[in-house]
Design an enzyme around this catalytic site. Structure first.
Site, mmCIF file in Angstrom:
data_model
loop_
_atom_site.group_PDB
_atom_site.id
_atom_site.type_symbol
_atom_site.label_atom_id
_atom_site.label_comp_id
_atom_site.label_asym_id
_atom_site.label_seq_id
_atom_site.Cartn_x
_atom_site.Cartn_y
_atom_site.Cartn_z
ATOM 1 N N GLY A 183 -38.263 29.986 43.670
ATOM 2 C CA GLY A 183 -37.561 28.744 43.230
ATOM 3 C C GLY A 183 -38.404 27.530 42.887
ATOM 4 C CB CYS A 184 -37.151 24.135 42.783
ATOM 5 S SG CYS A 184 -37.879 22.581 42.701
ATOM 6 C CG PHE A 185 -43.218 23.649 41.562
ATOM 7 C CD1 PHE A 185 -42.652 22.211 41.659
ATOM 8 C CD2 PHE A 185 -44.125 24.116 40.765
ATOM 9 C CE1 PHE A 185 -42.770 22.191 40.005
ATOM 10 C CE2 PHE A 185 -43.643 23.485 39.277
ATOM 11 C CZ PHE A 185 -43.834 22.624 39.092
ATOM 12 C CD1 TRP A 186 -40.929 19.384 43.066
ATOM 13 C CD2 TRP A 186 -39.475 18.621 42.206
ATOM 14 N NE1 TRP A 186 -41.266 19.135 41.137
ATOM 15 C CE2 TRP A 186 -39.749 18.177 41.465
ATOM 16 C CE3 TRP A 186 -38.132 18.152 42.604
ATOM 17 C CZ2 TRP A 186 -39.477 17.349 40.802
ATOM 18 C CZ3 TRP A 186 -37.242 17.285 41.456
ATOM 19 C CH2 TRP A 186 -38.170 16.712 40.656
ATOM 20 C CB CYS A 187 -37.828 23.988 48.041
ATOM 21 S SG CYS A 187 -36.649 22.990 46.896
#
Length: 178
Positions: free
Chosen positions: A11-15
């Site tokens: 998923g999103c690398f921010w997470c």
């Protein structure tokens, strides 16, 4: 001290980045792109889903402090490995679940763990996580690095990343940096 590398897409690398940055034995986490066919992709290109890249993190870790298997357990707990090309509202091949192994030992470790998850039906559905040989990893633009730490009040971070960080802190308290 000899560091090893783990590359994970979920998923999103921010997470993913803040989940792993908080762990003892993790020396660095870089957000970036892997697994596509475009050289030096950028965020706008990857978001189209046409480059073939996944948003991923590259973790530099000390295996004397945290094992690759422990990183994988945390990875599988921190995202949904049963949904192809999707994590929550993030949809597209760039959000797929994948492990990019560095060597045969990593490949064997992830395959054994996935076999166990399938046998025990850990997630209520079979994991669709890809297990792929590592290819060139392209670091994301600077503003994506440590995004959660720099933007803790951003709505996406509050709604999606913060609960993942808290979940790992609760389950793996002994592995969290002081």
């Amino acid at each position: 001290m000899s560091n090893e590398i783990a590359v994970l897409a979920g998923g999103c690398f921010w997470c993913l980045e803040p989940v792993f940055s908080q762990l003892k034995g993790v020396n660095a986490v870089v957000s970036g792109y892997i697994g596509g066919h475009v050289d030096q992709p950028n965020y706008k290109q990857v978001c189209t889903g046409e480059t073939g890249h996944a948003e991923a993190i590259q973790i530099s870790f000390d295996p004397q402090q945290i094992s690759y298997a422990a990183l994988l357990e945390i990875f599988f707990l921190s995202h949904d490995p049963t949904t192809p090309n999707r994590q929550g509202n993030d949809v597209g091949t760039q959000y797929r679940s994948a492990v990019f192994y560095q060597d045969e030992a990593q490949k064997d470790t992830v395959n054994a763990l996935l076999d166990n998850y399938r046998r025990e039906n850990t997630f209520g559905a079979a994991p669709v996580t890809q297990v792929l040989a590592a290819v060139e990893f392209f670091p994301a633009e600077d503003y994506h690095q440590q995004y959660f730490a720099k933007n803790p009040g951003q709505p996406y971070c509050l709604a999606v990343a913060a609960p993942k960080v808290a979940k790992i802190q609760a389950k793996y308290a002994a592995l969290i940096k002081p």
